[in-house]
Design a protein around this motif. Sequence first.
Motif, PDB file in Angstrom:
ATOM      1  N   ALA A 206       0.920  -1.063   0.447  1.00  0.00           N
ATOM      2  CA  ALA A 206      -0.044  -0.407  -0.199  1.00  0.00           C
ATOM      3  C   ALA A 206       0.461   1.176  -0.036  1.00  0.00           C
ATOM      4  O   ALA A 206       1.042   1.934   0.960  1.00  0.00           O
ATOM      5  CB  ALA A 206      -1.161   0.469   1.267  1.00  0.00           C
ATOM      6  N   HIS A 207       1.920   2.159  -1.149  1.00  0.00           N
ATOM      7  CA  HIS A 207       3.229   2.714  -0.819  1.00  0.00           C
ATOM      8  C   HIS A 207       2.060   3.280  -1.524  1.00  0.00           C
ATOM      9  O   HIS A 207       2.940   4.948  -0.675  1.00  0.00           O
ATOM     10  CB  HIS A 207       3.287   2.239  -2.359  1.00  0.00           C
ATOM     11  N   ALA A 208       0.688   4.041  -1.473  1.00  0.00           N
ATOM     12  CA  ALA A 208      -0.103   5.548  -1.418  1.00  0.00           C
ATOM     13  C   ALA A 208      -0.091   6.003   0.186  1.00  0.00           C
ATOM     14  O   ALA A 208      -0.221   6.719   0.290  1.00  0.00           O
ATOM     15  CB  ALA A 208      -0.830   5.830  -2.584  1.00  0.00           C
ATOM     16  N   ARG A 209      -0.852   4.845   0.472  1.00  0.00           N
ATOM     17  CA  ARG A 209      -1.056   5.216   2.165  1.00  0.00           C
ATOM     18  C   ARG A 209       0.335   5.421   3.356  1.00  0.00           C
ATOM     19  O   ARG A 209       0.268   6.646   3.481  1.00  0.00           O
ATOM     20  CB  ARG A 209      -1.662   3.961   2.894  1.00  0.00           C
ATOM     21  N   ALA A 210       1.390   4.725   2.353  1.00  0.00           N
ATOM     22  CA  ALA A 210       2.709   4.775   3.028  1.00  0.00           C
ATOM     23  C   ALA A 210       3.540   6.016   3.377  1.00  0.00           C
ATOM     24  O   ALA A 210       2.960   7.016   3.516  1.00  0.00           O
ATOM     25  CB  ALA A 210       3.742   3.489   3.153  1.00  0.00           C
ATOM     26  N   ALA A 211       3.132   6.237   1.985  1.00  0.00           N
ATOM     27  CA  ALA A 211       3.772   7.955   1.119  1.00  0.00           C
ATOM     28  C   ALA A 211       2.945   8.813   1.939  1.00  0.00           C
ATOM     29  O   ALA A 211       3.294  10.364   3.030  1.00  0.00           O
ATOM     30  CB  ALA A 211       3.499   7.909  -0.472  1.00  0.00           C
ATOM     31  N   GLN A 212       1.327   8.750   1.707  1.00  0.00           N
ATOM     32  CA  GLN A 212       0.780  10.066   2.325  1.00  0.00           C
ATOM     33  C   GLN A 212       1.110  10.131   4.541  1.00  0.00           C
ATOM     34  O   GLN A 212       1.034  10.861   4.349  1.00  0.00           O
ATOM     35  CB  GLN A 212      -0.781   9.229   2.421  1.00  0.00           C
ATOM     36  N   ALA A 213       1.577   8.383   4.494  1.00  0.00           N
ATOM     37  CA  ALA A 213       1.348   8.793   6.392  1.00  0.00           C
ATOM     38  C   ALA A 213       2.899   9.278   6.399  1.00  0.00           C
ATOM     39  O   ALA A 213       3.141  10.094   7.849  1.00  0.00           O
ATOM     40  CB  ALA A 213       1.660   7.438   6.999  1.00  0.00           C
ATOM     41  N   ALA A 214       3.746   9.143   5.514  1.00  0.00           N
ATOM     42  CA  ALA A 214       5.081   9.957   5.719  1.00  0.00           C
ATOM     43  C   ALA A 214       5.396  11.573   5.483  1.00  0.00           C
ATOM     44  O   ALA A 214       5.729  12.349   6.110  1.00  0.00           O
ATOM     45  CB  ALA A 214       6.018   9.201   4.332  1.00  0.00           C
ATOM     46  N   GLU A 215       3.576  11.848   4.905  1.00  0.00           N
ATOM     47  CA  GLU A 215       4.296  13.365   4.930  1.00  0.00           C
ATOM     48  C   GLU A 215       3.358  13.568   5.509  1.00  0.00           C
ATOM     49  O   GLU A 215       3.999  15.006   6.080  1.00  0.00           O
ATOM     50  CB  GLU A 215       2.908  13.669   3.206  1.00  0.00           C
ATOM     51  N   LEU A 216       2.263  13.377   6.489  1.00  0.00           N
ATOM     52  CA  LEU A 216       1.990  13.693   7.229  1.00  0.00           C
ATOM     53  C   LEU A 216       2.812  13.761   8.772  1.00  0.00           C
ATOM     54  O   LEU A 216       2.789  14.716   9.567  1.00  0.00           O
ATOM     55  CB  LEU A 216       0.773  12.636   8.085  1.00  0.00           C
ATOM     56  N   ALA A 217       3.737  12.500   8.223  1.00  0.00           N
ATOM     57  CA  ALA A 217       4.620  12.810   9.904  1.00  0.00           C
ATOM     58  C   ALA A 217       5.528  13.538   9.899  1.00  0.00           C
ATOM     59  O   ALA A 217       6.059  15.045  10.680  1.00  0.00           O
ATOM     60  CB  ALA A 217       5.218  11.541  10.121  1.00  0.00           C
ATOM     61  N   LEU A 218       5.687  13.764   8.115  1.00  0.00           N
ATOM     62  CA  LEU A 218       7.081  15.134   8.212  1.00  0.00           C
ATOM     63  C   LEU A 218       6.257  16.539   8.459  1.00  0.00           C
ATOM     64  O   LEU A 218       7.196  16.924   8.943  1.00  0.00           O
ATOM     65  CB  LEU A 218       7.550  14.910   6.479  1.00  0.00           C
ATOM     66  N   ILE A 242      12.552   5.145  -1.002  1.00  0.00           N
ATOM     67  CA  ILE A 242      13.715   3.792  -1.625  1.00  0.00           C
ATOM     68  C   ILE A 242      12.279   3.468  -2.545  1.00  0.00           C
ATOM     69  O   ILE A 242      12.809   3.772  -3.686  1.00  0.00           O
ATOM     70  CB  ILE A 242      13.570   3.292  -0.497  1.00  0.00           C
ATOM     71  N   ALA A 243      11.403   3.352  -1.997  1.00  0.00           N
ATOM     72  CA  ALA A 243       9.692   2.932  -2.920  1.00  0.00           C
ATOM     73  C   ALA A 243       9.982   3.867  -4.147  1.00  0.00           C
ATOM     74  O   ALA A 243       9.337   3.214  -5.400  1.00  0.00           O
ATOM     75  CB  ALA A 243       8.621   2.619  -2.695  1.00  0.00           C
ATOM     76  N   GLU A 244       9.813   5.389  -3.662  1.00  0.00           N
ATOM     77  CA  GLU A 244       9.560   5.615  -5.172  1.00  0.00           C
ATOM     78  C   GLU A 244      10.382   6.046  -6.340  1.00  0.00           C
ATOM     79  O   GLU A 244      11.214   7.249  -6.740  1.00  0.00           O
ATOM     80  CB  GLU A 244       9.323   7.036  -4.832  1.00  0.00           C
ATOM     81  N   GLY A 245      12.032   5.329  -5.701  1.00  0.00           N
ATOM     82  CA  GLY A 245      13.474   5.421  -6.598  1.00  0.00           C
ATOM     83  C   GLY A 245      14.336   6.723  -6.338  1.00  0.00           C
ATOM     84  O   GLY A 245      15.275   6.799  -6.773  1.00  0.00           O
ATOM     85  N   ARG A 246      13.737   7.291  -5.022  1.00  0.00           N
ATOM     86  CA  ARG A 246      14.531   8.509  -3.978  1.00  0.00           C
ATOM     87  C   ARG A 246      15.772   8.293  -3.341  1.00  0.00           C
ATOM     88  O   ARG A 246      15.443   8.874  -2.321  1.00  0.00           O
ATOM     89  CB  ARG A 246      13.236   9.543  -4.282  1.00  0.00           C
TER      90      ARG A 246
END
Length: 467
Positions: A206-218, A242-246
């Motif tokens: 669930a990469h989209a949710r992980a990215a959203q959680a990371a964005e909110l955490a930041l 990492i998952a986004e290749g960054r």
Amino acid sequence: MGRRVLRLRTERGLTQRQLAEPAYTAAYVSTLEAGRVRPSDAALRHLAERLGTSPDELATGRSPRAATELRMGLTDARRTLATGAARDAADAFATLLDRARHLALPAEQATALLGLGDCALESGELATARQRFEEAERLLADEPLPRRVPAIRGRATAHLLAGELRYSCYLLESALDELNAAGLHDPDALLLLYTAAIAPYMDMGAHARAAQAAELALALAPRVADPVLVAGMHRGVARTLIAEGRTAEADASLAKAQELYQQLHIHTELAHCHWMRGYVHAQDGDLPRAEEELRTARSMLASKRAALFTVQVEVELADVLRRRGKTDEARELLRPLLATPDPTRAESAAAGQDGAAAGPASEAAGGLTAERGAVHAGGAHRLLGLIAEERGDLEAAEEHYCAALSLLERSGAAGDLADLCRLLGDLLRRTGRVEAALDAYRTGLGHRAAPGTTTLGPAPADPPTPH
């Protein structure tokens, strides 16, 4: 309280009249000592002053100094755990828990239980960890939700490590929804929950949710003063990058976390940073640096007896070793990690060679199973399958792939599952079993949650933006 008044009065050589005067009578003190009346606040202050103690100590039987010493002891035990000495910390927390119970201090009992839960996570005792976190949560049942969040996060982490990814998500998302719905926008609690949610989201694909959680955490991080929480956030965010290749940004995020952990002398978490930096380098194709970082992480975790984490690092190290052409070393590293023997080396086990391959950390961990490190157990079987396939032993490869498939389906690790189904399908197709290969490909495309598990519902609501 009556018995305490009687004991203190006798120790000080006072009569009931001397204690009572001038504001009260000897009869009043006699009635109080017999337990037939409780003093008012004013009487409590008078009696405490005459007896040379504090009103709180007279009322509860515990001295303010005892409570302060207990809290200092809990801080010291937490510091011991931070250095990676989980067993020493567990002994300290257990002693402090008994003292907190004796002093009837529920908040301190909960703190000790949280510490014992974290110690159990470090040593891989997941059932014990869950029990400790549940006890802490029950003790804090009447407290506001932010006070219970560390216990909820602990339970979710224990379920994650056991391979119960969906239930881990359910616990974290339920707490997030409750916090936001109740208007309890505690930045520390929210950061802890959003950071904890990243790992199960990533493992489930669930990469989209992980990215959203990371964005909110930041976004929450500037409002959080605790450097440990901020460092953990940087570690979690790195997984989504990492998952986004960054990979360069991920490495920078891990460097920030590593700097904070070094300043705080938190050795086990520092080892996790080396672990993740190894993963970043592996994703970036820099295998020598990946091997170096993973070996460092493995050594640090093993020295601190963080058994489950050690064997998980060993799986990822074996992947890098295989990719570097060190197949035999990778195979020897993986074999002791699994509860069942490696079918490709049954003859070695019979010859008594297994013991030489197993390291102390692996033996202490008791192996990876469906209930203990399921995702990494699946990863170990996958790697052994690849190694067997490269050696031309297709039967052993299929056995390992099927074992991995069972583990990953149960845990719901969607990304790993899709890759594994492709490997299994390709192998079956090459051996002429086209229908079986199609079934494997279909499983990878559209696997379903096992009956009775919690499925992912709507994503948790975002907290409101502070004005």
